[in-house]
Write an enzyme that holds these catalytic residues in place. Sequence first.
Site, short mmCIF file in Angstrom:
data_model
loop_
_atom_site.label_atom_id
_atom_site.label_comp_id
_atom_site.label_asym_id
_atom_site.label_seq_id
_atom_site.Cartn_x
_atom_site.Cartn_y
_atom_site.Cartn_z
N HIS A 261 -9.40 1.24 4.90
CA HIS A 261 -8.14 1.40 5.63
C HIS A 261 -8.37 2.34 6.83
O HIS A 261 -9.16 3.27 6.74
CB HIS A 261 -7.07 1.97 4.70
N GLY B 43 3.01 -1.04 4.28
CA GLY B 43 3.07 0.39 3.96
C GLY B 43 4.49 0.80 3.67
O GLY B 43 5.01 0.59 2.57
N GLY B 44 5.16 1.39 4.67
CA GLY B 44 6.49 1.98 4.49
C GLY B 44 7.49 1.09 3.75
O GLY B 44 8.18 1.57 2.85
N GLU C 46 -5.15 -4.88 10.60
CA GLU C 46 -4.12 -3.87 10.81
C GLU C 46 -4.38 -3.13 12.12
O GLU C 46 -5.20 -2.20 12.15
CB GLU C 46 -4.14 -2.85 9.66
N GLU D 103 -6.70 4.69 7.94
CA GLU D 103 -6.47 6.12 7.64
C GLU D 103 -7.70 6.73 7.00
O GLU D 103 -8.00 7.91 7.19
CB GLU D 103 -5.23 6.26 6.75
N ASN E 77 0.87 -1.18 0.00
CA ASN E 77 0.00 0.00 0.00
C ASN E 77 0.91 1.22 0.00
O ASN E 77 1.48 1.58 1.03
CB ASN E 77 -0.89 -0.04 1.26
N TRP E 78 1.03 1.84 -1.15
CA TRP E 78 1.97 2.95 -1.27
C TRP E 78 1.40 4.24 -0.67
O TRP E 78 2.09 5.25 -0.60
CB TRP E 78 2.34 3.18 -2.75
N LYS E 79 0.15 4.21 -0.28
CA LYS E 79 -0.51 5.38 0.33
C LYS E 79 -0.28 6.62 -0.56
O LYS E 79 -0.24 6.48 -1.77
CB LYS E 79 -0.02 5.58 1.77
N SER F 247 3.85 -2.23 10.24
CA SER F 247 5.31 -2.31 10.40
C SER F 247 5.90 -3.66 10.00
O SER F 247 6.81 -4.18 10.65
CB SER F 247 5.71 -1.94 11.84
N GLY G 102 2.93 2.25 10.80
CA GLY G 102 3.90 3.34 10.64
C GLY G 102 4.62 3.70 11.92
O GLY G 102 5.27 4.74 12.01
P1 13P Z 1 3.28 0.35 7.68
O1 13P Z 1 3.78 -0.93 7.05
O2 13P Z 1 4.00 1.57 7.23
O3 13P Z 1 3.20 0.22 9.18
O4 13P Z 1 1.76 0.55 7.17
C1 13P Z 1 0.87 -0.49 7.27
C2 13P Z 1 -0.35 -0.15 6.50
O5 13P Z 1 -1.12 0.72 6.89
C3 13P Z 1 -0.61 -0.86 5.24
O6 13P Z 1 -1.89 -0.62 4.77
#
Ligand code: 13P
Length: 256
Positions: free
Chosen positions: A95, A234-235, A167, A97, A9-11, A213, A173
């Site tokens: 998600h 994510g990251g 999640e 967020e 997920n590149w957000k 993470s 993050g």
């Molecule tokens: P991180 O891997 O940066 O913690 O993010 C997880 C995430 O929200 C994937 O959708």
Amino acid sequence: MRTPIIAGNWKLNKTPHEAIELVTELKREVSDVEGVDIVVCPVAVALTDVNDVVRDSNIELGAQNLFWEDAGAFTGEMSGPIIKAAGCKYVIIGHSERRQYFGETNETVNKRIRAALNSGLIPIVCVGESLEEREGDQTFDVVRDHVTGALSGFTADEVAAMVIAYEPVWAIGTGKTATPDQAQEVHQYIRGLLKELYNEEVSGAVRLQYGGSVKPDNIEELIAQPDIDGALVGGASLKSDSFAGIVKGAISKVTG
Ligand code: 13P
């Protein structure tokens, strides 16, 4: 046997140009990987460019959201048919967020899942508790509420094809990964809930991803858990070597 699925997920990161660079490197690094579904979810404006790179490769495309109407006067939105036409096979829905910053609720998540299925997209449905909820011993209640709210009104066959991502918000993050035991406990709970709401077949078919993470050095112990079938990253999905490392770590689920 459920095929492991690792999704990036590149957000809100990577311009179309940067997205092409990243996915081109990734394609090279994972070209020999078999037995793991690999998905990248770039920003909407990069979907078609990334699709041009991953077409005929072992990488599949996903979007990060969609609106529940197909078309019309809905400025700024993306719809199922449009995402599908851009080359997507998957779409992330609900998600945390989006729940936190954009007013997403169980009801809107449910409508978006319906729209995804209507367009032939596989939803990656996100659920998970906040830190306060975990500390208040509400994890299972919150997860039950998210899962039942999201899946309300869907048939067993529809649910069996979905992906659910657990999640925990406190692990996103933050560098604070849930321990394999903590993650497994909730994944097992979700699988049990699917059995209660549907049947054993559905419970055994739905792929459950862990997100929060995830890195190359923790994927193997996470995915070794019986109810963890993959990761939503994510990251660590923003660099080709770390995402490829996670994908390769997931092969251990297949090879044992
Ligand atoms: P991180 O891997 O940066 O913690 O993010 C997880 C995430 O929200 C994937 O959708």
